[in-house]
Design a protein around this motif. Structure first.
Motif, PDB file in Angstrom:
ATOM      1  N   UNK A 225     -10.256 -14.132 -21.400  1.00  0.00           N
ATOM      2  CA  UNK A 225     -11.209 -14.127 -22.520  1.00  0.00           C
ATOM      3  C   UNK A 225     -12.593 -13.625 -22.115  1.00  0.00           C
ATOM      4  N   UNK A 226     -13.034 -13.983 -20.916  1.00  0.00           N
ATOM      5  CA  UNK A 226     -14.335 -13.532 -20.458  1.00  0.00           C
ATOM      6  C   UNK A 226     -14.372 -12.028 -20.254  1.00  0.00           C
ATOM      7  N   UNK A 227     -13.306 -11.472 -19.659  1.00  0.00           N
ATOM      8  CA  UNK A 227     -13.216 -10.035 -19.440  1.00  0.00           C
ATOM      9  C   UNK A 227     -13.176  -9.285 -20.772  1.00  0.00           C
TER      10      UNK A 227
ATOM     11  N   UNK B 119     -12.410  -1.445 -29.752  1.00  0.00           N
ATOM     12  CA  UNK B 119     -13.583  -1.921 -29.008  1.00  0.00           C
ATOM     13  C   UNK B 119     -13.238  -2.421 -27.616  1.00  0.00           C
ATOM     14  N   UNK B 120     -12.203  -3.228 -27.486  1.00  0.00           N
ATOM     15  CA  UNK B 120     -11.890  -3.771 -26.171  1.00  0.00           C
ATOM     16  C   UNK B 120     -11.484  -2.663 -25.210  1.00  0.00           C
ATOM     17  N   UNK B 121     -10.617  -1.772 -25.646  1.00  0.00           N
ATOM     18  CA  UNK B 121     -10.206  -0.666 -24.775  1.00  0.00           C
ATOM     19  C   UNK B 121     -11.394   0.217 -24.431  1.00  0.00           C
TER      20      UNK B 121
ATOM     21  N   UNK C 144     -16.040  -6.749 -22.312  1.00  0.00           N
ATOM     22  CA  UNK C 144     -15.697  -5.382 -22.707  1.00  0.00           C
ATOM     23  C   UNK C 144     -16.139  -5.102 -24.135  1.00  0.00           C
ATOM     24  N   UNK C 145     -15.901  -6.030 -25.040  1.00  0.00           N
ATOM     25  CA  UNK C 145     -16.280  -5.824 -26.434  1.00  0.00           C
ATOM     26  C   UNK C 145     -17.790  -5.671 -26.579  1.00  0.00           C
TER      27      UNK C 145
ATOM     28  N   UNK D   2     -13.449 -10.242 -31.551  1.00  0.00           N
ATOM     29  CA  UNK D   2     -14.429  -9.195 -31.813  1.00  0.00           C
ATOM     30  C   UNK D   2     -15.208  -9.493 -33.085  1.00  0.00           C
ATOM     31  N   UNK D   3     -14.526  -9.900 -34.141  1.00  0.00           N
ATOM     32  CA  UNK D   3     -15.223 -10.226 -35.383  1.00  0.00           C
ATOM     33  C   UNK D   3     -16.208 -11.364 -35.163  1.00  0.00           C
TER      34      UNK D   3
END
Length: 540
Positions: A197-199, A76-78, A203-204, A236-237
């Motif tokens: 953390x904000x970035x 998800x982040x990528x 992204x997520x 993410x969770x």
């Protein structure tokens, strides 16, 4: 995986005036959703009895309601960073990629690490990735992490290398070449640790929003210590638990089974690397690559596989491995056999263990998957992107070996459960595209029916995470569905894999959109997860 969603009032909803894709009633035109579950499916006439007792009536205006897709392999982040940042997917040349890198660096705050994805030098006339000195100049000397399309190698700037002590002495570092193996893993960890953390949260959320807009109701996040970070995974969770969006089933690729459980993972599985990728020449093969003088690399041998499967089975948690090459898959099968010898075949089958990618199975491997009850979590878009007699697979393996890859028909005939995913951002979130890629595989004998492909991308994803009670729109099932604007619905003849279609209503089989070459793919109008709307198409 639970049916919990962020707190909200469950409304009773009647959908009518469309087509409901349901095995409970192949001719259904209406459906009632109550308390997050399907309560009833049936005919338009019978729907009148429910109209007065519901909170909302939705006129489908002829739209199709079908189970929401499950993407069984996502990062998800990528994915979100590619959506919101530097994405080189589809670039036609090194020069075009360089221009995008320069523009991206100029537009981003100087205190942010630069992260990009998607270069594939095999598609460029220059036939090489950018050199480190070129990247240093393009970025003004800033840290940059730039992954190849398969995410198993990367090019980076000097500034990022300097953040990882000892990386130049690690396996996989060869000056002037993309990073692979341990060097790549170490640099990737440093790059993602530098994401704020904000970035990361931004992204997520972007990735989950995109998934919802495509009718995806559930994603399987494949994290791990060599892929992301514990904070990334748990973040993410937490985001999924707090926001109205797709469900997230988390897999943590770690041999520390208790650590995976503590992080909230459904399995110590996913991208637990038995080998690498074909594009980066790191998938482990029995015979050398056609375009390289070696046969790739094995990250896990059979003994390590057996130990992990045994530990997971005894702990009551899913095991799983990333395995692409024929030798890597043989190591996994040998390890499974050793675990079954120690614990008994029934316990291994009950574990519902899974293998990601499984691109080069032999007939013996396919039989072993069926024997041990393994799920093949596969990505049909890989064949669409790199298959065929002139594609990247043929370059790496030669045409004859390339034609053996991704044999979905053989897997299904053997009784191996399939679950479809994208491995996004390796290939984009695109569920209907994946269904098409499987039905119109570049190697005809590997094609499966649209119906089977759709099932693999819906019910198959639920089964891959241990749930057999979801993925179809029948009374009592979780109300995870999408509403689609489509062309004519067609029913594929049961004895035909691809081309011949039947609209005979006597078949008693729910119709699906016409996905034959040239047909327009469906448009998602609404996505619903456990009875809660998570996406509505603007102006609909």
């Amino acid at each position: 995986m639970s049916d919990s969603v962020p707190p909200a009032e469950h409304r009773t909803v009647l959908l009518r005036g469309g087509d409901i894709h349901s095995p409970a009633d192949p001719f259904a035109t209406a459906m009632v959703v109550e308390r997050g579950h399907v309560a009833w499916v049936g005919s338009e006439g019978a729907a009148d009895a429910f109209a007065a007792g519901v909170d909302e009536v939705i006129d489908l205006e002829g739209a199709l309601v079908a189970p929401a897709f499950v993407d069984a392999h996502v990062h998800a982040t990528a994915t979100g960073l590619a959506l919101t940042g530097l994405d080189l997917t589809g670039t036609a040349s090194l020069a075009e990629a360089a221009a995008r890198i320069r523009d991206h660096a100029a537009a981003r705050p100087a205190d942010r690490i630069l992260i990009g994805h998607g270069w594939d030098a095999s598609r460029w006339p220059e036939q090489r990735p950018p050199r480190r000195d070129e990247l240093d100049e393009l970025t003004g000397g800033r840290p940059l992490y730039l992954t190849r399309a398969d995410v198993h190698s990367a090019v980076v700037t000097t500034a990022l290398l300097d953040l990882v002590p000892g990386v130049r002495d690690m396996p996989g570092f060869r000056d002037g070449e993309p990073l692979t193996k341990a060097a790549h893993h170490a640099v990737r960890a440093a790059a993602y640790a530098a994401v704020s953390p904000g970035q990361r949260s931004e992204a997520q959320s972007a990735a989950l929003r995109r998934a919802a807009s495509l009718g995806i109701g559930t994603v399987h996040e494949c994290g791990g210590p060599d892929i992301s970070s514990e904070d990334d995974f748990t973040g993410l969770l937490e985001t999924a638990a707090q926001e109205h969006g797709p469900r997230v089933v988390g897999y943590w690729a770690d041999t520390d089974v208790e650590r995976a459980r503590a992080l909230g993972a459904s399995g110590a599985a996913g991208d637990l690397f038995a080998d690498g990728s074909l594009g980066s020449h790191t998938a482990c093969l029995h015979e050398p690559y056609a375009d390289a003088g070696h046969a790739g690399v094995a990250y896990l041998d059979a003994a390590a596989v057996a130990a992990h499967v045994t530990a997971c089975t005894e702990a009551g948690i899913q095991a799983g491995f990333h395995a692409i090459g024929d030798h890597a898959l043989a190591n996994v099968v040998e390890g499974m056999r050793a675990a079954a010898s120690a614990l008994g075949l029934d316990r291994i089958r009950a574990g519902r263990h899974r293998i990601e990618h499984a691109e080069m199975p032999t007939p013996e491997t396919v039989a072993a998957f069926a024997e041990f009850g393994l799920t093949a979590s596969v990505q049909p878009a890989f064949d669409a992107a790199w298959g065929g007699d002139t594609g990247m697979y043929a370059s790496r393996l030669g045409v004859e070996r390339a034609r053996t890859l991704n044999p979905y028909a053989s897997l299904l005939r053997a009784g191996v459960p399939l679950a479809f995913g994208s491995d996004s951002p390796v290939t984009p979130l695109d569920p209907w595209g994946a269904v098409c890629a499987a039905a119109f595989h570049r190697t005809p004998e590997h094609r499966i029916s649209v119906r089977a492909a759709f099932a693999a991308h819906t019910r198959g994803g639920w089964r891959a995470s241990g749930r057999d009670d979801a993925g179809t729109l029948v009374p009592g099932a979780p109300a995870d569905y999408a509403v689609w604007r489509t062309g004519d619905l067609v029913v594929q003849a049961p004895d035909d894999r691809v081309a011949r279609w039947s609209t005979d209503p006597r078949s008693g089989t729910p119709g699906l959109p016409d996905l034959s070459p040239g047909a327009a793919l469906p448009t998602c109008l609404r996505t619903v997860v456990f009875g809660q709307t998570v996406y509505v198409r603007p102006n609909e």
